[in-house]
Design a protein around this motif. Structure first.
Motif, PDB file in Angstrom:
ATOM      1  N   THR A   1       0.833  -1.205   0.000  1.00 49.58           N
ATOM      2  CA  THR A   1       0.000   0.000   0.000  1.00 49.58           C
ATOM      3  C   THR A   1       0.867   1.254   0.000  1.00 49.58           C
ATOM      4  OG1 THR A   1      -1.804  -1.127   1.180  1.00 49.58           O
ATOM      5  CG2 THR A   1      -1.771   1.280   1.260  1.00 49.58           C
ATOM      6  N   ILE A   2       1.910   1.246   0.812  1.00 49.83           N
ATOM      7  CA  ILE A   2       2.833   2.383   0.848  1.00 49.83           C
ATOM      8  C   ILE A   2       3.516   2.547  -0.507  1.00 49.83           C
ATOM      9  CG2 ILE A   2       4.929   3.278   1.918  1.00 49.83           C
ATOM     10  CD1 ILE A   2       4.073   1.792   4.490  1.00 49.83           C
ATOM     11  N   ALA A   3       3.947   1.415  -1.095  1.00 57.18           N
ATOM     12  CA  ALA A   3       4.575   1.469  -2.421  1.00 57.18           C
ATOM     13  C   ALA A   3       3.591   1.982  -3.467  1.00 57.18           C
ATOM     14  CB  ALA A   3       5.086   0.088  -2.807  1.00 57.18           C
ATOM     15  N   LEU A   4       2.334   1.588  -3.338  1.00 55.94           N
ATOM     16  CA  LEU A   4       1.305   2.063  -4.270  1.00 55.94           C
ATOM     17  C   LEU A   4       1.154   3.577  -4.181  1.00 55.94           C
ATOM     18  CD1 LEU A   4      -1.139   1.900  -6.177  1.00 55.94           C
ATOM     19  CD2 LEU A   4      -2.529   1.230  -4.184  1.00 55.94           C
ATOM     20  N   LEU A   5       1.100   4.114  -2.977  1.00 56.65           N
ATOM     21  CA  LEU A   5       0.963   5.565  -2.804  1.00 56.65           C
ATOM     22  C   LEU A   5       2.150   6.311  -3.421  1.00 56.65           C
ATOM     23  CD1 LEU A   5      -0.391   5.699   0.859  1.00 56.65           C
ATOM     24  CD2 LEU A   5      -1.676   6.093  -1.250  1.00 56.65           C
ATOM     25  N   ALA A   6       3.355   5.744  -3.259  1.00 50.37           N
ATOM     26  CA  ALA A   6       4.540   6.374  -3.841  1.00 50.37           C
ATOM     27  C   ALA A   6       4.478   6.341  -5.367  1.00 50.37           C
ATOM     28  CB  ALA A   6       5.794   5.665  -3.342  1.00 50.37           C
ATOM     29  N   ALA A   7       4.131   5.181  -5.928  1.00 50.01           N
ATOM     30  CA  ALA A   7       4.032   5.055  -7.387  1.00 50.01           C
ATOM     31  C   ALA A   7       2.915   5.937  -7.931  1.00 50.01           C
ATOM     32  CB  ALA A   7       3.797   3.598  -7.767  1.00 50.01           C
ATOM     33  N   LEU A   8       1.831   6.032  -7.170  1.00 53.42           N
ATOM     34  CA  LEU A   8       0.702   6.873  -7.584  1.00 53.42           C
ATOM     35  C   LEU A   8       1.103   8.341  -7.626  1.00 53.42           C
ATOM     36  CD1 LEU A   8      -2.292   6.677  -8.320  1.00 53.42           C
ATOM     37  CD2 LEU A   8      -2.835   7.001  -5.908  1.00 53.42           C
ATOM     38  N   ALA A   9       1.883   8.776  -6.646  1.00 57.10           N
ATOM     39  CA  ALA A   9       2.347  10.166  -6.628  1.00 57.10           C
ATOM     40  C   ALA A   9       3.216  10.463  -7.844  1.00 57.10           C
ATOM     41  CB  ALA A   9       3.119  10.431  -5.336  1.00 57.10           C
ATOM     42  N   ILE A  10       4.116   9.528  -8.174  1.00 54.61           N
ATOM     43  CA  ILE A  10       4.975   9.701  -9.357  1.00 54.61           C
ATOM     44  C   ILE A  10       4.128   9.701 -10.626  1.00 54.61           C
ATOM     45  CG2 ILE A  10       6.854   8.687 -10.690  1.00 54.61           C
ATOM     46  CD1 ILE A  10       7.906   7.506  -8.059  1.00 54.61           C
ATOM     47  N   HIS A  11       3.138   8.821 -10.681  1.00 57.05           N
ATOM     48  CA  HIS A  11       2.228   8.742 -11.831  1.00 57.05           C
ATOM     49  C   HIS A  11       1.521  10.081 -12.048  1.00 57.05           C
ATOM     50  CE1 HIS A  11      -1.171   7.572 -14.325  1.00 57.05           C
ATOM     51  NE2 HIS A  11      -2.006   7.855 -13.330  1.00 57.05           N
ATOM     52  N   ILE A  12       0.994  10.644 -10.989  1.00 60.52           N
ATOM     53  CA  ILE A  12       0.250  11.908 -11.097  1.00 60.52           C
ATOM     54  C   ILE A  12       1.175  13.050 -11.495  1.00 60.52           C
ATOM     55  CG2 ILE A  12      -1.084  13.601  -9.792  1.00 60.52           C
ATOM     56  CD1 ILE A  12      -2.137  11.241  -8.106  1.00 60.52           C
ATOM     57  N   LEU A  13       2.348  13.135 -10.862  1.00 60.93           N
ATOM     58  CA  LEU A  13       3.291  14.210 -11.175  1.00 60.93           C
ATOM     59  C   LEU A  13       3.770  14.129 -12.616  1.00 60.93           C
ATOM     60  CD1 LEU A  13       5.433  14.272  -7.895  1.00 60.93           C
ATOM     61  CD2 LEU A  13       3.781  15.990  -8.660  1.00 60.93           C
ATOM     62  N   SER A  14       4.032  12.912 -13.080  1.00 61.33           N
ATOM     63  CA  SER A  14       4.502  12.770 -14.464  1.00 61.33           C
ATOM     64  C   SER A  14       3.410  13.117 -15.471  1.00 61.33           C
ATOM     65  CB  SER A  14       5.000  11.333 -14.702  1.00 61.33           C
ATOM     66  OG  SER A  14       3.949  10.401 -14.544  1.00 61.33           O
ATOM     67  N   VAL A  15       2.158  12.792 -15.142  1.00 58.30           N
ATOM     68  CA  VAL A  15       1.038  13.136 -16.046  1.00 58.30           C
ATOM     69  C   VAL A  15       0.890  14.641 -16.166  1.00 58.30           C
ATOM     70  CG1 VAL A  15      -1.473  13.091 -16.252  1.00 58.30           C
ATOM     71  CG2 VAL A  15      -0.240  10.979 -15.733  1.00 58.30           C
ATOM     72  N   PHE A  16       0.939  15.333 -15.035  1.00 59.54           N
ATOM     73  CA  PHE A  16       0.795  16.784 -15.089  1.00 59.54           C
ATOM     74  C   PHE A  16       2.032  17.470 -15.684  1.00 59.54           C
ATOM     75  CE2 PHE A  16      -2.639  15.988 -12.020  1.00 59.54           C
ATOM     76  CZ  PHE A  16      -3.620  16.805 -12.546  1.00 59.54           C
ATOM     77  N   TYR A  17       3.196  16.832 -15.508  1.00 57.89           N
ATOM     78  CA  TYR A  17       4.417  17.422 -16.066  1.00 57.89           C
ATOM     79  C   TYR A  17       4.393  17.401 -17.599  1.00 57.89           C
ATOM     80  CZ  TYR A  17       9.370  18.137 -17.047  1.00 57.89           C
ATOM     81  OH  TYR A  17      10.563  18.609 -17.515  1.00 57.89           O
ATOM     82  N   TYR A  18       3.881  16.287 -18.146  1.00 58.03           N
ATOM     83  CA  TYR A  18       3.854  16.157 -19.616  1.00 58.03           C
ATOM     84  C   TYR A  18       2.534  16.604 -20.227  1.00 58.03           C
ATOM     85  CZ  TYR A  18       8.167  13.493 -19.235  1.00 58.03           C
ATOM     86  OH  TYR A  18       9.465  13.113 -18.990  1.00 58.03           O
ATOM     87  N   TRP A  19       1.646  17.085 -19.388  1.00 61.65           N
ATOM     88  CA  TRP A  19       0.315  17.494 -19.884  1.00 61.65           C
ATOM     89  C   TRP A  19       0.444  18.732 -20.748  1.00 61.65           C
ATOM     90  CZ3 TRP A  19      -4.321  19.433 -16.502  1.00 61.65           C
ATOM     91  CH2 TRP A  19      -5.499  19.364 -17.274  1.00 61.65           C
TER      92      TRP A  19
END
Length: 297
Positions: free
Chosen positions: A279-297
């Protein structure tokens, strides 16, 4: 109302209906994709589904905190919602991603989510099964009370054995000293018994042989004590050995109970060692996922 038996039936499965409505809404939203814009996480439908999935993930991780702050009825409600909405998350996020899996952090977040959800299903099975088995196994006693009674029996057994033949007393002492309850991780998880005992036998020449043997389930010492009853020579020794036999038999029952209790408890905890870290790993990966989406948006 028992938490472990009622979370799925809480309020007639209210949260199950909520989850079903959420899944139907997600399917309708996913079906609204046009032919000119194939389904993917970058469409407005994908963003809506992703936002719903994010909100669910954040909310679901709050259960561990909430259940320590509120009363039993609230824990039942939150746990029931956790199970049903957690299951619906699998559909919502799958539709969000349109199952476009690749070697990237986005797919990593999806895989971690699947591990967390399916480990949650295993946890649900464990928490519906093992608390009931633990209560039945303990017979209205706590684990501390069982250990306390076992210690009392150990003292009583040693005292009775001292009144008997020295060979018998020595065997009883080693059986008590070498009783294994708990042990390593696998021993606890599987309920393995590594108990041993040193039995003392006299050979035909009058010599003494010490034989370390397995005392699994305390059966070897029980058989040894039972064989000593007809061999008793001193007055009152047979009665002492009979009393000793009753003690070692009771120790067998307690050892079984404690070993089972530890096994059930270990199985309740082991799934958390998967569920919580992932669950902790999921939250970390999710944060990276969201940041990368907005960075390349």
């Amino acid at each position: 109302m028992n938490l472990h038996q009622s979370i799925l039936e809480y309020r007639k499965g209210r949260y199950g209906w909520w989850a079903l409505l959420l899944i139907l809404a997600a399917i309708v939203l996913f079906a609204s994709h046009s032919d000119f814009q194939p389904p993917n996480g970058g469409t407005w439908q994908g963003y809506v589904l992703g936002s719903i999935g994010l909100a669910l993930i954040v909310w679901l991780t709050a259960l561990g905190i909430v259940k320590r702050r509120y009363g039993k009825s609230n824990v039942q409600a939150w746990t029931s919602a956790h199970v049903y909405l957690g299951a619906s998350l699998l559909i919502v996020v799958s539709l969000h991603s349109a199952l476009q899996i690749g070697l990237n952090v986005h797919s990593l977040a999806y895989v971690l989510m699947c591990v967390v959800i399916f480990s949650g299903f295993i946890g649900l099975y464990f928490y519906r099964r093992y608390p009931h088995l633990m209560a039945r196994n303990r017979r209205n006693q706590s684990q501390r009370q069982l250990f306390s009674e076992l210690n009392d029996l150990n003292q009583k057994g040693r005292a009775l054995a001292k009144r008997c033949h020295p060979n018998l007393a020595s065997a009883v002492d080693t059986a008590i000293d070498r009783t294994a309850i708990g042990g390593g991780f696998l021993d606890q998880l599987l309920g393995r018994d590594g108990s041993t005992v040193v039995l003392i036998e006299e050979d035909k020449k009058g010599g003494v042989q010490r034989k370390p043997v397995s005392n699994r389930d305390q059966q070897a010492i029980i058989d040894y004590v039972a064989k000593c009853i007809p061999r008793a020579r001193k007055q009152g020794e047979a009665e002492n050995i009979q009393s000793l036999l009753e003690v070692v038999c009771r120790r067998q029952t307690l050892s079984r109970q404690l070993r089972q209790d530890i096994k059930f408890d270990a199985r309740l905890k082991v799934w958390l060692w998967v569920h919580v870290p992932f669950t902790i790993a999921l939250l970390a990966a999710l944060a990276i996922h969201i940041l990368s989406v907005f960075y390349y948006w």
